[in-house]
Design an enzyme around this catalytic site. Sequence first.
Site, PDB file in Angstrom:
ATOM      1  N   PRO A 115       0.811  -1.222   0.000  1.00  0.00           N
ATOM      2  CA  PRO A 115       0.000   0.000   0.000  1.00  0.00           C
ATOM      3  C   PRO A 115       0.843   1.269   0.000  1.00  0.00           C
ATOM      4  CG  PRO A 115      -0.789  -1.554   1.668  1.00  0.00           C
ATOM      5  CD  PRO A 115       0.523  -2.074   1.171  1.00  0.00           C
ATOM      6  N   GLU A 141       1.094  -8.250   8.841  1.00  0.00           N
ATOM      7  CA  GLU A 141       1.358  -6.809   8.938  1.00  0.00           C
ATOM      8  C   GLU A 141       2.396  -6.343   7.912  1.00  0.00           C
ATOM      9  OE1 GLU A 141      -0.220  -4.465  10.923  1.00  0.00           O
ATOM     10  OE2 GLU A 141      -1.567  -6.167  11.146  1.00  0.00           O
ATOM     11  N   ARG A 201      -1.364  -9.119 -20.662  1.00  0.00           N
ATOM     12  CA  ARG A 201      -2.252  -8.891 -21.799  1.00  0.00           C
ATOM     13  C   ARG A 201      -1.688  -7.864 -22.777  1.00  0.00           C
ATOM     14  NH1 ARG A 201      -5.829  -4.830 -21.865  1.00  0.00           N
ATOM     15  NH2 ARG A 201      -7.525  -6.141 -22.634  1.00  0.00           N
ATOM     16  N   ASP A 205      -8.191   0.014 -25.402  1.00  0.00           N
ATOM     17  CA  ASP A 205      -8.794  -0.070 -24.084  1.00  0.00           C
ATOM     18  C   ASP A 205      -8.729   1.266 -23.361  1.00  0.00           C
ATOM     19  OD1 ASP A 205      -9.507  -2.700 -24.285  1.00  0.00           O
ATOM     20  OD2 ASP A 205      -7.664  -3.461 -23.389  1.00  0.00           O
TER      21      ASP A 205
END
Length: 247
Positions: free
Chosen positions: A93, A120, A158, A173
């Site tokens: 994160p 954690e 992809r 896309d």
Amino acid sequence: MWLAVITLFPDMFYALTDCGITGRAIKRGQVRFHCINPRDFTLDNYHRVDERPFGGGPGMVMLPEPLEKAILHAKALAVEAGYQQVPVVYMSPQGTTLNESGVKQLGQYNGLIVLCGRYEGIDERIIEQYVDQEWSIGDYVLTGGELPAMVMLDSLIRRLPDVMSANQSAEQDSFVDGLLDCPHYTKPDLFNGLAVPPVLKSGHHLNIEKWRFLQRYQRTQARRPELLTHVQLTSQQKKWLKSLAED
């Protein structure tokens, strides 16, 4: 492309290796994929991979020794396969938020080692000594790095040459050129009283291209206007926008 994922839950990656476009790319040999479990590098009878953090606090922290051995094993496999410089990417994160530009950056490498944390997190010394890049898929917390890794690798695989049935599919896309995608339609012509836009059945390719661009631009303007700041329009697209303003 050569890929290795270091994870306590290798079975989770069956969704990537056995399904859809990514699964076909791996089966065709366009991607060489390895899952490496840190538990295989423990020395105790319980195969312990975590311990309580120094200084107290909730949760557990992944031990550095099994992770180090797993990373070194992945690096050895990469060298054996002919890949000398393979960066270690940690899903966190605290990392840089992944976007289309980031996927393109990662796609420049011939190989990657992707490290998935749990609990954690991992011992900071592993990050300091072995991790080259940290990536996040958003400002929220998940139970581990496996799902973010799959998101990143799906987007990466992809976009590899010849993985999609038509390269144009990836190029059109959302976010590839900074704009969101246009609406898509298929049979039947009429569904619940809603008809397919006539231009899409006209066979006039330039008019279809114009319609799709204007739809993409208007959709981006309505939903994600901040993206337009970085969009570079062609001269033709500028003419189409001008004609829209004049209508």
